[in-house]
Design a protein around this motif. Structure first.
Motif, PDB file in Angstrom:
ATOM      1  N   ASN A  31       0.827  -1.201   0.000  1.00 39.50           N
ATOM      2  CA  ASN A  31       0.000   0.000   0.000  1.00 39.50           C
ATOM      3  C   ASN A  31       0.866   1.257   0.000  1.00 39.50           C
ATOM      4  O   ASN A  31       0.612   2.228   0.710  1.00 39.50           O
ATOM      5  CB  ASN A  31      -0.972   0.025   1.188  1.00 39.50           C
ATOM      6  CG  ASN A  31      -2.158   0.949   0.945  1.00 39.50           C
ATOM      7  OD1 ASN A  31      -2.414   1.368  -0.182  1.00 39.50           O
ATOM      8  ND2 ASN A  31      -2.874   1.287   2.003  1.00 39.50           N
ATOM      9  N   LEU A  32       1.900   1.227  -0.820  1.00 39.65           N
ATOM     10  CA  LEU A  32       2.831   2.330  -0.998  1.00 39.65           C
ATOM     11  C   LEU A  32       3.065   2.540  -2.487  1.00 39.65           C
ATOM     12  O   LEU A  32       2.855   1.625  -3.301  1.00 39.65           O
ATOM     13  CB  LEU A  32       4.173   2.037  -0.320  1.00 39.65           C
ATOM     14  CG  LEU A  32       4.185   1.822   1.194  1.00 39.65           C
ATOM     15  CD1 LEU A  32       5.555   1.337   1.640  1.00 39.65           C
ATOM     16  CD2 LEU A  32       3.805   3.106   1.931  1.00 39.65           C
ATOM     17  N   ILE A  33       3.562   3.703  -2.845  1.00 32.73           N
ATOM     18  CA  ILE A  33       3.845   3.983  -4.242  1.00 32.73           C
ATOM     19  C   ILE A  33       4.870   3.012  -4.814  1.00 32.73           C
ATOM     20  O   ILE A  33       4.891   2.757  -6.026  1.00 32.73           O
ATOM     21  CB  ILE A  33       4.306   5.455  -4.408  1.00 32.73           C
ATOM     22  CG1 ILE A  33       4.220   5.887  -5.874  1.00 32.73           C
ATOM     23  CG2 ILE A  33       5.704   5.668  -3.826  1.00 32.73           C
ATOM     24  CD1 ILE A  33       4.452   7.377  -6.090  1.00 32.73           C
ATOM     25  N   THR A  34       5.692   2.422  -3.956  1.00 30.73           N
ATOM     26  CA  THR A  34       6.700   1.468  -4.414  1.00 30.73           C
ATOM     27  C   THR A  34       6.105   0.116  -4.780  1.00 30.73           C
ATOM     28  O   THR A  34       6.849  -0.787  -5.184  1.00 30.73           O
ATOM     29  CB  THR A  34       7.791   1.297  -3.345  1.00 30.73           C
ATOM     30  OG1 THR A  34       7.175   1.065  -2.074  1.00 30.73           O
ATOM     31  CG2 THR A  34       8.673   2.532  -3.261  1.00 30.73           C
ATOM     32  N   ASP A  35       4.780  -0.044  -4.692  1.00 34.27           N
ATOM     33  CA  ASP A  35       4.144  -1.218  -5.288  1.00 34.27           C
ATOM     34  C   ASP A  35       4.233  -1.163  -6.803  1.00 34.27           C
ATOM     35  O   ASP A  35       4.031  -2.183  -7.471  1.00 34.27           O
ATOM     36  CB  ASP A  35       2.681  -1.311  -4.839  1.00 34.27           C
ATOM     37  CG  ASP A  35       2.546  -1.798  -3.410  1.00 34.27           C
ATOM     38  OD1 ASP A  35       3.378  -2.609  -2.971  1.00 34.27           O
ATOM     39  OD2 ASP A  35       1.609  -1.363  -2.721  1.00 34.27           O
ATOM     40  N   VAL A  36       4.507   0.010  -7.362  1.00 31.39           N
ATOM     41  CA  VAL A  36       4.851   0.117  -8.781  1.00 31.39           C
ATOM     42  C   VAL A  36       6.279  -0.395  -8.922  1.00 31.39           C
ATOM     43  O   VAL A  36       7.231   0.218  -8.426  1.00 31.39           O
ATOM     44  CB  VAL A  36       4.740   1.572  -9.277  1.00 31.39           C
ATOM     45  CG1 VAL A  36       5.175   1.670 -10.744  1.00 31.39           C
ATOM     46  CG2 VAL A  36       3.315   2.074  -9.108  1.00 31.39           C
ATOM     47  N   ALA A  37       6.433  -1.546  -9.534  1.00 33.96           N
ATOM     48  CA  ALA A  37       7.731  -2.224  -9.585  1.00 33.96           C
ATOM     49  C   ALA A  37       8.804  -1.336 -10.188  1.00 33.96           C
ATOM     50  O   ALA A  37       8.590  -0.678 -11.213  1.00 33.96           O
ATOM     51  CB  ALA A  37       7.606  -3.512 -10.391  1.00 33.96           C
ATOM     52  N   GLY A  38       9.957  -1.314  -9.526  1.00 33.12           N
ATOM     53  CA  GLY A  38      11.100  -0.548  -9.997  1.00 33.12           C
ATOM     54  C   GLY A  38      11.260   0.803  -9.343  1.00 33.12           C
ATOM     55  O   GLY A  38      12.297   1.448  -9.521  1.00 33.12           O
ATOM     56  N   LEU A  39      10.254   1.269  -8.582  1.00 29.81           N
ATOM     57  CA  LEU A  39      10.345   2.558  -7.910  1.00 29.81           C
ATOM     58  C   LEU A  39      10.890   2.394  -6.498  1.00 29.81           C
ATOM     59  O   LEU A  39      10.579   1.422  -5.808  1.00 29.81           O
ATOM     60  CB  LEU A  39       8.972   3.233  -7.841  1.00 29.81           C
ATOM     61  CG  LEU A  39       8.356   3.686  -9.158  1.00 29.81           C
ATOM     62  CD1 LEU A  39       7.050   4.411  -8.886  1.00 29.81           C
ATOM     63  CD2 LEU A  39       9.308   4.566  -9.953  1.00 29.81           C
ATOM     64  N   TRP A  40      11.679   3.380  -6.066  1.00 30.95           N
ATOM     65  CA  TRP A  40      12.235   3.421  -4.711  1.00 30.95           C
ATOM     66  C   TRP A  40      11.971   4.799  -4.119  1.00 30.95           C
ATOM     67  O   TRP A  40      11.993   5.808  -4.817  1.00 30.95           O
ATOM     68  CB  TRP A  40      13.755   3.187  -4.733  1.00 30.95           C
ATOM     69  CG  TRP A  40      14.198   1.945  -5.452  1.00 30.95           C
ATOM     70  CD1 TRP A  40      13.543   0.756  -5.533  1.00 30.95           C
ATOM     71  CD2 TRP A  40      15.406   1.801  -6.214  1.00 30.95           C
ATOM     72  NE1 TRP A  40      14.264  -0.137  -6.296  1.00 30.95           N
ATOM     73  CE2 TRP A  40      15.414   0.471  -6.719  1.00 30.95           C
ATOM     74  CE3 TRP A  40      16.470   2.644  -6.509  1.00 30.95           C
ATOM     75  CZ2 TRP A  40      16.455  -0.018  -7.508  1.00 30.95           C
ATOM     76  CZ3 TRP A  40      17.514   2.162  -7.285  1.00 30.95           C
ATOM     77  CH2 TRP A  40      17.501   0.838  -7.770  1.00 30.95           C
ATOM     78  N   VAL A  41      11.756   4.827  -2.820  1.00 35.89           N
ATOM     79  CA  VAL A  41      11.559   6.091  -2.103  1.00 35.89           C
ATOM     80  C   VAL A  41      12.459   6.109  -0.878  1.00 35.89           C
ATOM     81  O   VAL A  41      12.583   5.102  -0.165  1.00 35.89           O
ATOM     82  CB  VAL A  41      10.084   6.272  -1.676  1.00 35.89           C
ATOM     83  CG1 VAL A  41       9.925   7.488  -0.763  1.00 35.89           C
ATOM     84  CG2 VAL A  41       9.189   6.414  -2.903  1.00 35.89           C
ATOM     85  N   GLY A  42      13.087   7.261  -0.632  1.00 39.06           N
ATOM     86  CA  GLY A  42      13.916   7.435   0.555  1.00 39.06           C
ATOM     87  C   GLY A  42      13.569   8.711   1.285  1.00 39.06           C
ATOM     88  O   GLY A  42      13.218   9.724   0.655  1.00 39.06           O
ATOM     89  N   THR A  99      13.068   7.654  -6.766  1.00 42.27           N
ATOM     90  CA  THR A  99      13.898   7.328  -7.913  1.00 42.27           C
ATOM     91  C   THR A  99      13.504   5.934  -8.391  1.00 42.27           C
ATOM     92  O   THR A  99      12.494   5.377  -7.960  1.00 42.27           O
ATOM     93  CB  THR A  99      15.396   7.441  -7.564  1.00 42.27           C
ATOM     94  OG1 THR A  99      16.190   7.261  -8.742  1.00 42.27           O
ATOM     95  CG2 THR A  99      15.801   6.424  -6.519  1.00 42.27           C
ATOM     96  N   ALA A 100      14.278   5.377  -9.309  1.00 39.08           N
ATOM     97  CA  ALA A 100      13.921   4.089  -9.885  1.00 39.08           C
ATOM     98  C   ALA A 100      15.173   3.360 -10.320  1.00 39.08           C
ATOM     99  O   ALA A 100      16.279   3.921 -10.318  1.00 39.08           O
ATOM    100  CB  ALA A 100      12.978   4.292 -11.065  1.00 39.08           C
ATOM    101  N   ASP A 101      14.990   2.104 -10.718  1.00 36.68           N
ATOM    102  CA  ASP A 101      16.142   1.322 -11.144  1.00 36.68           C
ATOM    103  C   ASP A 101      16.630   1.729 -12.527  1.00 36.68           C
ATOM    104  O   ASP A 101      17.686   1.283 -12.980  1.00 36.68           O
ATOM    105  CB  ASP A 101      15.823  -0.174 -11.103  1.00 36.68           C
ATOM    106  CG  ASP A 101      14.579  -0.547 -11.906  1.00 36.68           C
ATOM    107  OD1 ASP A 101      14.010   0.329 -12.580  1.00 36.68           O
ATOM    108  OD2 ASP A 101      14.181  -1.729 -11.847  1.00 36.68           O
TER     109      ASP A 101
END
Length: 328
Positions: free
Chosen positions: A7-18, A33-35
């Motif tokens: 239930n986070l935006i990082t459920d979109v595969a390849g995205l990272w949040v810091g 950012t993303a891979d």
């Protein structure tokens, strides 16, 4: 429509949040950012935005892909957070290639949190360093509420915060939202704990209270902040293969989520802004139907993210506003 696994935006595969923040400063930075490089566009509806490199996200501009998006506190000082992210990405060899040179493309937006009770007497702008730390910490899990760029956020009545939510559509596409809730308006109804976003809540993610049985009178609201002190900034992201024109339309549709969750929203005092991003990993099966469903989902998931950000806020020394859990 159902929430994604985190239930986070990082459920979109390849995205990272810091996230990175400073409790004394009562401010911080959040980086997505993303891979690999990804597409993005933007739409602004508030009257007092603070942005960097957003012009290049227009559909007619040269650059198609970017390397990161930055959400920061600090008002105009926070725009320097993009410098820190650029520095970190340069060390990783990321960036738009121009001959032998590489230039990381890092648009950003800021909220005003300079009058929230934190210590702002710095002699050197802290936001580039915070942003580098946030980039280093980027991953698929991250804190909500009083964290990152939401550390010192406030609303018309309660502490704001960093929110996120996601949804998996019946067509298999995933969409998520990331938001810093620092609005002039309120996410809660009147003086109570109910959220305006309640009709779109999934799985009791912000308390499951629904809407109240009665609503406050329709008296004209009075601004709780001064001109330029408020702003809600957000990112909606999807794995759908959308170009910059379609992403600009997605960002426009997502603004309905702010209007659902914050009353009032898009005022002359706010700099309300939404980035839309795509990893491009899933082709559209029916472009017209999928785009229609993504627009609705973007507004719904962003409304949920707003409520989750306020719901997750925690008390800190020197707070000027109560947290949601103090009135619930």
């Amino acid at each position: 429509m159902r929430p994604g696994p985190k239930n986070l935006i990082t459920d979109v595969a390849g995205l990272w949040v810091g996230n990175a923040d400073d409790a004394g400063l009562k401010s911080g930075v959040t980086v997505m950012t993303a891979d690999r490089a990804f597409r993005a566009s933007v739409h602004v509806m508030g009257g007092a935005p603070g942005t960097r490199d957003t012009d290049l996200l227009a559909p007619d501009k040269l650059v198609t892909d970017i390397d990161a998006l930055v959400l920061s506190g600090g008002s105009a000082f926070g725009l320097a957070a993009c410098d820190g992210v650029m520095q970190g990405l340069r060390r990783q060899g990321r960036g738009f290639a121009v001959g032998q040179a590489r230039v990381p493309i890092v648009p950003g937006a800021i909220v005003f949190d300079l009058l929230n009770g934190g210590d702002k007497s710095w002699t050197q702008n802290p936001y580039p360093e915070l942003a580098e730390i946030a980039l280093e910490h980027a991953g698929t899990d991250f804190a909500l509420g009083t964290a990152g760029a939401g550390t010192g956020a406030m609303t018309g009545s309660l502490k704001g915060g960093l929110g996120s939510a996601s949804a998996v559509l019946d067509n298999g596409l995933t969409i998520g939202a990331l938001v810093v809730v620092n609005a002039l308006g309120q996410a809660n109804v009147g003086d109570g704990p109910h959220f305006w976003a309640a009709p779109w809540e999934l799985d009791r993610e912000f308390g499951g209270l629904g809407l109240p049985q009665s609503f406050p009178s329709a008296a004209e609201p009075q601004p709780a902040k001064r001109l330029g002190e408020a702003t809600t900034i957000a990112i909606v992201a999807t794995d759908a293969d959308l170009d910059k024109s379609a992403l600009q339309r997605l960002a426009t549709a997502a603004h309905d989520g702010l209007a659902r969750a914050l009353v009032p929203s898009h005022t002359p005092f706010d700099g309300d802004l939404i980035f839309a991003a795509s990893t491009g990993q899933r082709p559209l099966r029916d472009p017209q139907v999928d785009a229609f469903q993504l627009g609705h989902a973007a507004a719904s998931v962003l409304a949920r993210a707003v409520a989750r950000g306020v719901h997750a806020a925690t008390r800190s020394p020197g707070d000027l506003q109560p947290c949601w859990n103090q009135i619930s």
